[in-house]
Design a protein around this motif. Structure first.
Motif, PDB file in Angstrom:
ATOM      1  N   GLY A  76      -5.855  16.717   1.894  1.00 40.93           N
ATOM      2  CA  GLY A  76      -6.463  15.475   1.376  1.00 40.93           C
ATOM      3  C   GLY A  76      -7.860  15.922   1.216  1.00 40.93           C
ATOM      4  O   GLY A  76      -9.115  15.765   0.579  1.00 40.93           O
ATOM      5  N   LEU A  77      -8.691  17.104   2.510  1.00 40.23           N
ATOM      6  CA  LEU A  77      -9.528  17.179   2.588  1.00 40.23           C
ATOM      7  C   LEU A  77      -9.912  18.288   1.560  1.00 40.23           C
ATOM      8  O   LEU A  77     -11.175  18.605   1.109  1.00 40.23           O
ATOM      9  CB  LEU A  77      -9.893  17.907   4.271  1.00 40.23           C
ATOM     10  N   GLY A  78      -8.736  19.338   1.401  1.00 39.21           N
ATOM     11  CA  GLY A  78      -9.644  19.974   0.658  1.00 39.21           C
ATOM     12  C   GLY A  78      -9.559  19.628  -1.090  1.00 39.21           C
ATOM     13  O   GLY A  78     -10.893  20.427  -1.654  1.00 39.21           O
ATOM     14  N   ILE A  79      -8.997  18.745  -1.041  1.00 40.16           N
ATOM     15  CA  ILE A  79      -9.183  18.189  -2.448  1.00 40.16           C
ATOM     16  C   ILE A  79     -10.302  17.364  -2.769  1.00 40.16           C
ATOM     17  O   ILE A  79     -11.095  17.106  -3.857  1.00 40.16           O
ATOM     18  CB  ILE A  79      -7.719  18.188  -3.280  1.00 40.16           C
ATOM     19  N   GLY A  80     -10.272  17.093  -1.633  1.00 41.65           N
ATOM     20  CA  GLY A  80     -12.265  16.099  -2.018  1.00 41.65           C
ATOM     21  C   GLY A  80     -12.851  16.614  -1.684  1.00 41.65           C
ATOM     22  O   GLY A  80     -13.953  16.833  -2.755  1.00 41.65           O
ATOM     23  N   THR A  81     -12.680  17.817  -1.345  1.00 46.14           N
ATOM     24  CA  THR A  81     -14.013  18.556  -1.292  1.00 46.14           C
ATOM     25  C   THR A  81     -13.997  19.390  -2.358  1.00 46.14           C
ATOM     26  O   THR A  81     -15.352  19.266  -3.376  1.00 46.14           O
ATOM     27  CB  THR A  81     -13.928  19.827  -0.178  1.00 46.14           C
ATOM     28  N   ILE A  82     -12.948  20.020  -3.280  1.00 46.63           N
ATOM     29  CA  ILE A  82     -13.465  19.849  -4.582  1.00 46.63           C
ATOM     30  C   ILE A  82     -13.971  19.812  -5.645  1.00 46.63           C
ATOM     31  O   ILE A  82     -14.910  19.379  -6.537  1.00 46.63           O
ATOM     32  CB  ILE A  82     -12.130  20.630  -5.077  1.00 46.63           C
ATOM     33  N   LEU A  83     -13.614  18.117  -5.281  1.00 47.46           N
ATOM     34  CA  LEU A  83     -14.544  17.357  -5.892  1.00 47.46           C
ATOM     35  C   LEU A  83     -15.433  16.186  -5.986  1.00 47.46           C
ATOM     36  O   LEU A  83     -16.233  16.493  -7.104  1.00 47.46           O
ATOM     37  CB  LEU A  83     -13.268  15.573  -5.899  1.00 47.46           C
ATOM     38  N   THR A  84     -15.677  16.606  -4.763  1.00 52.83           N
ATOM     39  CA  THR A  84     -17.044  15.740  -4.191  1.00 52.83           C
ATOM     40  C   THR A  84     -17.558  17.390  -5.034  1.00 52.83           C
ATOM     41  O   THR A  84     -19.160  16.985  -5.496  1.00 52.83           O
ATOM     42  CB  THR A  84     -17.267  16.041  -2.863  1.00 52.83           C
ATOM     43  N   ALA A  85     -17.334  18.534  -4.766  1.00 51.98           N
ATOM     44  CA  ALA A  85     -18.101  19.613  -5.737  1.00 51.98           C
ATOM     45  C   ALA A  85     -18.760  19.377  -7.701  1.00 51.98           C
ATOM     46  O   ALA A  85     -18.348  20.522  -7.749  1.00 51.98           O
ATOM     47  CB  ALA A  85     -17.459  20.961  -5.404  1.00 51.98           C
ATOM     48  N   GLY A  86     -17.197  18.825  -7.878  1.00 53.86           N
ATOM     49  CA  GLY A  86     -17.866  18.616  -8.948  1.00 53.86           C
ATOM     50  C   GLY A  86     -17.037  19.503  -9.754  1.00 53.86           C
ATOM     51  O   GLY A  86     -16.682  19.949 -10.657  1.00 53.86           O
ATOM     52  N   SER A  87     -15.697  19.637  -9.219  1.00 56.27           N
ATOM     53  CA  SER A  87     -14.880  21.098  -9.896  1.00 56.27           C
ATOM     54  C   SER A  87     -13.802  20.137  -9.461  1.00 56.27           C
ATOM     55  O   SER A  87     -13.670  18.684  -9.558  1.00 56.27           O
ATOM     56  CB  SER A  87     -14.631  22.044  -9.772  1.00 56.27           C
ATOM     57  N   SER A  88     -12.344  20.929  -9.865  1.00 52.84           N
ATOM     58  CA  SER A  88     -11.289  20.420 -10.031  1.00 52.84           C
ATOM     59  C   SER A  88      -9.992  20.996  -9.883  1.00 52.84           C
ATOM     60  O   SER A  88     -10.496  22.496 -10.524  1.00 52.84           O
ATOM     61  CB  SER A  88     -10.452  19.196 -11.251  1.00 52.84           C
ATOM     62  N   SER A  89      -8.648  20.893  -9.183  1.00 55.75           N
ATOM     63  CA  SER A  89      -7.372  21.965  -8.888  1.00 55.75           C
ATOM     64  C   SER A  89      -6.493  21.379 -10.021  1.00 55.75           C
ATOM     65  O   SER A  89      -6.071  22.472  -9.962  1.00 55.75           O
ATOM     66  CB  SER A  89      -7.108  21.547  -7.537  1.00 55.75           C
ATOM     67  N   GLY A  90      -6.984  21.011 -10.989  1.00 54.32           N
ATOM     68  CA  GLY A  90      -6.086  20.489 -11.955  1.00 54.32           C
ATOM     69  C   GLY A  90      -5.511  19.646 -11.706  1.00 54.32           C
ATOM     70  O   GLY A  90      -5.483  18.680 -10.696  1.00 54.32           O
ATOM     71  N   GLY A  91      -4.122  19.916 -12.297  1.00 51.74           N
ATOM     72  CA  GLY A  91      -3.053  18.970 -12.145  1.00 51.74           C
ATOM     73  C   GLY A  91      -3.806  17.495 -12.666  1.00 51.74           C
ATOM     74  O   GLY A  91      -4.358  16.859 -12.990  1.00 51.74           O
TER      75      GLY A  91
ATOM     76  N   ALA B  72     -13.516  23.992 -13.370  1.00 48.58           N
ATOM     77  CA  ALA B  72     -11.823  23.554 -13.272  1.00 48.58           C
ATOM     78  C   ALA B  72     -10.980  24.626 -13.007  1.00 48.58           C
ATOM     79  O   ALA B  72     -10.837  24.861 -12.112  1.00 48.58           O
ATOM     80  CB  ALA B  72     -11.471  22.721 -13.811  1.00 48.58           C
ATOM     81  N   LEU B  73     -11.345  25.560 -13.967  1.00 50.87           N
ATOM     82  CA  LEU B  73     -10.540  26.849 -14.455  1.00 50.87           C
ATOM     83  C   LEU B  73     -10.741  27.842 -13.285  1.00 50.87           C
ATOM     84  O   LEU B  73      -9.826  28.052 -12.807  1.00 50.87           O
ATOM     85  CB  LEU B  73     -10.843  27.421 -16.212  1.00 50.87           C
ATOM     86  N   ILE B  74     -11.876  28.207 -12.822  1.00 53.24           N
ATOM     87  CA  ILE B  74     -12.543  28.676 -11.533  1.00 53.24           C
ATOM     88  C   ILE B  74     -11.367  28.753 -10.819  1.00 53.24           C
ATOM     89  O   ILE B  74     -10.540  29.027  -9.798  1.00 53.24           O
ATOM     90  CB  ILE B  74     -13.781  28.904 -12.029  1.00 53.24           C
ATOM     91  N   CYS B  75     -11.933  26.820  -9.851  1.00 53.39           N
ATOM     92  CA  CYS B  75     -11.086  26.688  -8.882  1.00 53.39           C
ATOM     93  C   CYS B  75      -9.610  26.762  -9.127  1.00 53.39           C
ATOM     94  O   CYS B  75      -9.081  26.802  -7.535  1.00 53.39           O
ATOM     95  CB  CYS B  75     -11.237  25.351  -8.863  1.00 53.39           C
ATOM     96  N   THR B  76      -8.787  26.411 -10.196  1.00 55.18           N
ATOM     97  CA  THR B  76      -7.850  26.387  -9.535  1.00 55.18           C
ATOM     98  C   THR B  76      -6.723  27.711 -10.227  1.00 55.18           C
ATOM     99  O   THR B  76      -5.522  28.032  -9.226  1.00 55.18           O
ATOM    100  CB  THR B  76      -6.859  25.570 -11.740  1.00 55.18           C
ATOM    101  N   THR B  77      -7.709  28.604 -10.403  1.00 50.89           N
ATOM    102  CA  THR B  77      -7.389  30.397 -11.042  1.00 50.89           C
ATOM    103  C   THR B  77      -6.903  30.558  -9.033  1.00 50.89           C
ATOM    104  O   THR B  77      -6.282  30.764  -8.710  1.00 50.89           O
ATOM    105  CB  THR B  77      -8.335  31.078 -11.633  1.00 50.89           C
ATOM    106  N   ALA B  78      -8.849  30.465  -7.954  1.00 52.03           N
ATOM    107  CA  ALA B  78      -8.560  29.963  -6.696  1.00 52.03           C
ATOM    108  C   ALA B  78      -7.290  29.842  -6.395  1.00 52.03           C
ATOM    109  O   ALA B  78      -6.375  30.507  -5.085  1.00 52.03           O
ATOM    110  CB  ALA B  78      -9.898  30.271  -6.018  1.00 52.03           C
ATOM    111  N   CYS B  79      -6.447  28.190  -6.342  1.00 53.74           N
ATOM    112  CA  CYS B  79      -5.916  27.565  -5.996  1.00 53.74           C
ATOM    113  C   CYS B  79      -4.911  28.443  -6.241  1.00 53.74           C
ATOM    114  O   CYS B  79      -4.095  28.205  -4.864  1.00 53.74           O
ATOM    115  CB  CYS B  79      -5.760  25.944  -6.701  1.00 53.74           C
ATOM    116  N   THR B  80      -4.936  28.883  -7.281  1.00 56.22           N
ATOM    117  CA  THR B  80      -3.263  29.216  -7.015  1.00 56.22           C
ATOM    118  C   THR B  80      -2.550  31.049  -6.462  1.00 56.22           C
ATOM    119  O   THR B  80      -1.986  31.612  -6.349  1.00 56.22           O
ATOM    120  CB  THR B  80      -3.060  29.990  -8.847  1.00 56.22           C
ATOM    121  N   LEU B  81      -4.599  31.922  -6.390  1.00 60.11           N
ATOM    122  CA  LEU B  81      -4.895  33.078  -5.463  1.00 60.11           C
ATOM    123  C   LEU B  81      -3.940  32.832  -4.666  1.00 60.11           C
ATOM    124  O   LEU B  81      -3.911  33.511  -3.434  1.00 60.11           O
ATOM    125  CB  LEU B  81      -5.925  33.325  -6.358  1.00 60.11           C
TER     126      LEU B  81
END
Length: 293
Positions: A129-144, A92-101
């Motif tokens: 919606g597709l982006g967040i759904g893909t993140i969650l399906t991959a077992g991660s999170s964009s935070g929030g 989740a930390l890596i993914c949220t960092t990537a999302c912020t970048l």
């Protein structure tokens, strides 16, 4: 080959980062140019940014809402570290960092690609919606709110991630209507509703499914795969082919849509002649574990 690759640890992380890229494109290409507020913690960060521009005299051409979004996620990260496990916290930390970048690096269009605001709502909502759904399906999170929604789901709440987001955003958009403008509130609400619908459809772990498997000679091996590899229960009974009169083993299990994909690959490998039916979107109550990944 591709399916097994994206289900590996590294493949799933790359899948989550790709989802973060899709989300950032939806925000910077459609939402922000059309003056829409995306909802969630990012929407709250956008609202704070706008208020700072208008009321606090902050100037400059750089959109710092991504930085505010990252700062608001700090207490959410602490929650993830305590209750979700270290592996999930790391991803989740890596993914949220990537999302912020991505939100900071991808240029915000000065003029919307499409003039019609409603079209921007639909296209931007579909991408986010597709982006967040893909993140969650991959077992991660964009935070929030995504992470908070996963935490509620893990605790057995009936709220899906999309529904939880809608409740939070109702309050956020009411503030937008009071502090900014009613049209911004209305269009942002349409954007978020569509994004939440796409999110719940793209997030495969939130879609329950039931499967009926008919096999003649490999019932034991299939049952062991479901119970040991997927950690799901199986109900079995004996049947008879009406035309051939041959005995057949019937297996029934409830899984998430994501696990159905794994099971399909296993069935093709274990018993290519097996016959199975899948029904998605079923309501399941009682002792059924909701998994994050």
């Amino acid at each position: 080959m591709f399916s097994s690759t994206i289900r590996s640890g590294r493949g799933r992380l790359l899948m989550a980062i790709a989802g973060a890229l899709v989300y950032a494109v939806g925000v910077n290409f459609f939402a922000v140019p059309a003056r829409l507020y995306t909802g969630g913690l990012l929407g709250a960060a956008q609202l704070v940014r706008t208020l700072l521009y208008r009321w606090a005299g902050v100037t400059g051409g750089y959109d710092f809402s991504g930085i505010l979004y990252y700062a608001l996620n700090v207490p959410v990260f602490l929650l993830a570290f305590r209750f979700m496990g270290r592996a999930f916290f790391r991803n989740a930390l890596i993914c949220t960092t990537a999302c912020t970048l991505f939100l900071s690096a991808i240029p915000v269009l000065s003029v919307p690609l499409i003039e019609d605001t409603l079209a921007n709502c639909l296209l931007g909502g579909a991408l986010t919606g597709l982006g967040i759904g893909t993140i969650l399906t991959a077992g991660s999170s964009s935070g929030g709110l995504d992470l908070l929604g996963l935490w509620l789901a893990k605790r057995g709440s009936s709220l899906t991630v999309g529904r939880f987001s809608l409740i939070f955003n109702a309050v956020l958009y009411a503030l937008c209507g009071l502090l900014l403008s009613v049209p911004a509130m209305i269009y942002s609400t349409i954007f978020t509703v569509f994004s939440s619908v796409v999110l719940d459809r793209a997030y495969q772990q939130s879609i329950n499914a039931e499967i009926l498997i008919f096999t003649k000679d490999h019932a034991g091996e299939i049952t062991r795969y479901i119970t040991q590899r997927l950690s799901r229960g199986v109900t079995a009974w004996e049947g008879c082919g009406a035309y051939t009169g041959e005995e057949v083993h019937v297996l029934y299990a409830c899984l998430s849509k994501y696990e159905i994909g794994d099971l399909r690959e296993a069935l093709h490998r274990i018993d290519p002649k097996s016959f199975y039916t899948v029904r998605e979107g079923v309501r399941i109550s009682g002792n059924f574990i909701r998994r994050l990944s």
